[in-house]
Write an enzyme that holds these catalytic residues in place. Structure first.
Site, PDB file in Angstrom:
ATOM      1  N   VAL A 235       0.837  -1.203   0.000  1.00  0.00           N
ATOM      2  CA  VAL A 235       0.000   0.000   0.000  1.00  0.00           C
ATOM      3  C   VAL A 235       0.868   1.248   0.000  1.00  0.00           C
ATOM      4  O   VAL A 235       0.590   2.217  -0.717  1.00  0.00           O
ATOM      5  CB  VAL A 235      -0.970  -0.004   1.191  1.00  0.00           C
ATOM      6  CG1 VAL A 235      -1.713   1.327   1.292  1.00  0.00           C
ATOM      7  CG2 VAL A 235      -1.962  -1.154   1.073  1.00  0.00           C
TER       8      VAL A 235
ATOM      9  N   LYS B 101     -16.577  -5.268  10.632  1.00  0.00           N
ATOM     10  CA  LYS B 101     -16.040  -3.990  10.171  1.00  0.00           C
ATOM     11  C   LYS B 101     -16.955  -3.371   9.118  1.00  0.00           C
ATOM     12  O   LYS B 101     -17.257  -2.173   9.169  1.00  0.00           O
ATOM     13  CB  LYS B 101     -14.651  -4.183   9.564  1.00  0.00           C
ATOM     14  CG  LYS B 101     -13.533  -4.448  10.534  1.00  0.00           C
ATOM     15  CD  LYS B 101     -12.237  -4.697   9.749  1.00  0.00           C
ATOM     16  CE  LYS B 101     -11.105  -5.166  10.625  1.00  0.00           C
ATOM     17  NZ  LYS B 101      -9.897  -5.490   9.819  1.00  0.00           N
TER      18      LYS B 101
ATOM     19  N   GLN C  98     -13.081 -11.417  -2.058  1.00  0.00           N
ATOM     20  CA  GLN C  98     -11.944 -10.542  -1.823  1.00  0.00           C
ATOM     21  C   GLN C  98     -10.620 -11.159  -2.266  1.00  0.00           C
ATOM     22  O   GLN C  98     -10.306 -12.309  -1.969  1.00  0.00           O
ATOM     23  CB  GLN C  98     -11.891 -10.150  -0.343  1.00  0.00           C
ATOM     24  CG  GLN C  98     -13.101  -9.319   0.060  1.00  0.00           C
ATOM     25  CD  GLN C  98     -13.078  -8.861   1.512  1.00  0.00           C
ATOM     26  OE1 GLN C  98     -14.113  -8.870   2.161  1.00  0.00           O
ATOM     27  NE2 GLN C  98     -11.934  -8.454   2.023  1.00  0.00           N
TER      28      GLN C  98
ATOM     29  N   HIS D 187     -11.318  -6.537  -5.384  1.00  0.00           N
ATOM     30  CA  HIS D 187     -12.421  -7.088  -4.596  1.00  0.00           C
ATOM     31  C   HIS D 187     -13.728  -6.950  -5.379  1.00  0.00           C
ATOM     32  O   HIS D 187     -13.986  -5.906  -6.005  1.00  0.00           O
ATOM     33  CB  HIS D 187     -12.579  -6.324  -3.284  1.00  0.00           C
ATOM     34  CG  HIS D 187     -11.524  -6.604  -2.266  1.00  0.00           C
ATOM     35  ND1 HIS D 187     -10.529  -7.532  -2.438  1.00  0.00           N
ATOM     36  CD2 HIS D 187     -11.333  -6.059  -1.019  1.00  0.00           C
ATOM     37  CE1 HIS D 187      -9.761  -7.558  -1.353  1.00  0.00           C
ATOM     38  NE2 HIS D 187     -10.229  -6.669  -0.487  1.00  0.00           N
TER      39      HIS D 187
ATOM     40  N   ARG E 168      13.799  -2.491   9.993  1.00  0.00           N
ATOM     41  CA  ARG E 168      14.206  -3.499   9.007  1.00  0.00           C
ATOM     42  C   ARG E 168      14.365  -2.893   7.621  1.00  0.00           C
ATOM     43  O   ARG E 168      15.192  -3.345   6.826  1.00  0.00           O
ATOM     44  CB  ARG E 168      13.169  -4.633   8.942  1.00  0.00           C
ATOM     45  CG  ARG E 168      13.041  -5.451  10.201  1.00  0.00           C
ATOM     46  CD  ARG E 168      12.183  -6.678   9.972  1.00  0.00           C
ATOM     47  NE  ARG E 168      10.896  -6.356   9.364  1.00  0.00           N
ATOM     48  CZ  ARG E 168       9.826  -5.990  10.054  1.00  0.00           C
ATOM     49  NH1 ARG E 168       9.895  -5.890  11.372  1.00  0.00           N
ATOM     50  NH2 ARG E 168       8.689  -5.720   9.436  1.00  0.00           N
ATOM     51  N   SER E 169      13.552  -1.885   7.306  1.00  0.00           N
ATOM     52  CA  SER E 169      13.584  -1.280   5.971  1.00  0.00           C
ATOM     53  C   SER E 169      14.331   0.043   5.932  1.00  0.00           C
ATOM     54  O   SER E 169      14.574   0.581   4.851  1.00  0.00           O
ATOM     55  CB  SER E 169      12.148  -1.066   5.463  1.00  0.00           C
ATOM     56  OG  SER E 169      11.454  -2.294   5.364  1.00  0.00           O
TER      57      SER E 169
ATOM     58  N   CYS F 102     -11.077  -1.695   3.037  1.00  0.00           N
ATOM     59  CA  CYS F 102     -11.160  -1.665   1.568  1.00  0.00           C
ATOM     60  C   CYS F 102     -12.526  -2.115   1.042  1.00  0.00           C
ATOM     61  O   CYS F 102     -13.073  -1.503   0.118  1.00  0.00           O
ATOM     62  CB  CYS F 102     -10.052  -2.523   0.959  1.00  0.00           C
ATOM     63  SG  CYS F 102      -9.918  -4.181   1.655  1.00  0.00           S
TER      64      CYS F 102
END
Length: 349
Positions: A28, A228, A171, A256, A53-54, A144
């Site tokens: 994302v 949700k 989805q 989706h 980590r990144s 989403c």
């Protein structure tokens, strides 16, 4: 393009804004960077941020390379807008820190969505809810699957109020992250080669299968994903609509799809609905049964609109319609919606 909503400016007018993308190395986050470039968002300085980590890795936006900063040590002072896509626990810990520094946070996790003091926003549906963010500077991006459904419902609800929604989702695995996409690919390859596939991410094999189970089960028998959709739809629409949902994972990488049955408080037919949806912001209607033309996840992937088709009267119940609603879950279902919110924050009245 979202129609102008008259409200006082959130940020002062200037040629460019300091924008942080938190979770910039995830799927994302990478898409947020792409969309910021595609939409020519006025950026004075772009700061990609991620976990340790990144940190130190490089990401690109609009042809420029940027070094990823470590979230734990990053000082948000001077940042105008932060787009968060780094998980609920991370958002709970760091979004208030950014907000206290004067930054507007648009958060893609579920951490803040049902907080009564936090705006839950889909720009095509309830941009006015952003007024809540003036005091706390945090805005929640919805789930989403909820986003694409309410975009399709709002133009109809504005004309004839909706009483009840029954939705079944189909989805894509990208909604569960990169490891989920890898699992689908590996399982498909294993089965096609006569091998036994390994299952780690999903509760059952996803390749050549359909799993009616997304997120954990609640005591009610619904899953958390279903709840949700129920709760977020009511909050976003600002109405006491009866909603029930069944959320299903299917072996598709992106996009989706939803079968939505809608019951109205008065008369609404398929012809009227088709016209209203065709004229609505953020929606493309593809609905021609004579040529077998309808929205497909494979065609919606990589696009921005919410696609609606199979619009038809429900002959089994009065004042009811069926809709087929499809969208790219990573773009409109997450990254694009967040950038559209950011665009409202910088828009001058």
């Amino acid at each position: 393009m979202i129609k102008n909503t008259v409200m006082e400016a959130f940020l002062p007018a200037k040629e460019g804004y300091v924008v942080a993308v938190v979770g910039a190395t995830g799927a994302v986050g990478e898409t947020m960077l792409e969309i910021l470039a595609e939409r020519n968002f006025p950026i004075a300085d772009l700061i990609p941020v991620a976990s340790s980590r990144s940190a130190g890795s490089v990401v690109s936006c609009a042809g420029k390379d940027y070094i990823v900063q470590d979230l734990e040590s990053f000082d948000p002072s001077g940042v105008d807008i932060a787009l968060f896509s780094a998980g609920g626990d991370t958002s709970k810990e760091h979004a208030p820190r950014f907000a206290e520094a004067g930054c507007y946070v648009v958060d893609n996790s579920s951490a803040w969505r049902m907080d009564e003091e936090i705006a839950l926003v889909v720009p095509e549906v309830n941009p006015g809810a952003l007024e809540m963010a003036r005091s706390n500077h945090i805005i929640a991006n919805p789930n989403c699957s909820t986003i694409q459904m309410v975009v399709a419902l709002k133009p109809l609800h504005d004309v004839v109020p909706i009483e009840r929604v029954v939705v079944s989702t189909y989805q894509a695995v990208s909604g569960a992250g990169g490891k989920a996409m890898d699992e689908l690919a590996k399982q498909t390859g294993a089965l096609l080669n006569g091998q036994t596939p390994k299952t780690d991410v999903f509760p059952a094999r996803i390749a050549f299968n359909v799993i009616p189970h997304i997120d954990v089960f609640l005591e009610s028998g619904y899953t958390k994903e279903e709840q949700k959709m129920i709760d977020e739809t009511r909050k976003i629409m600002g109405a006491d609509i009866a909603v029930t949902a069944t959320t299903v994972r299917v072996p598709v990488f992106y996009g989706h799809s939803e079968s939505v049955n809608v019951t109205f408080s008065g008369k609404m037919n398929a012809t009227q609905a088709r016209e209203l949806l065709a004229d609505a912001d953020g929606i493309c209607v593809v609905d021609d049964p004579s040529s077998e033309d309808y929205p497909l996840a494979s065609e919606a992937a990589g696009t921005d609109p919410v696609w609606v088709g199979r619009i038809r009267d429900d002959n089994s119940f009065p004042n009811s319609l069926h809709l087929w609603v499809v969208a790219d879950n990573v773009r409109k279902g997450a990254a694009l919606n967040a950038v559209q919110i950011a665009e409202i924050l910088i828009r001058q009245p």
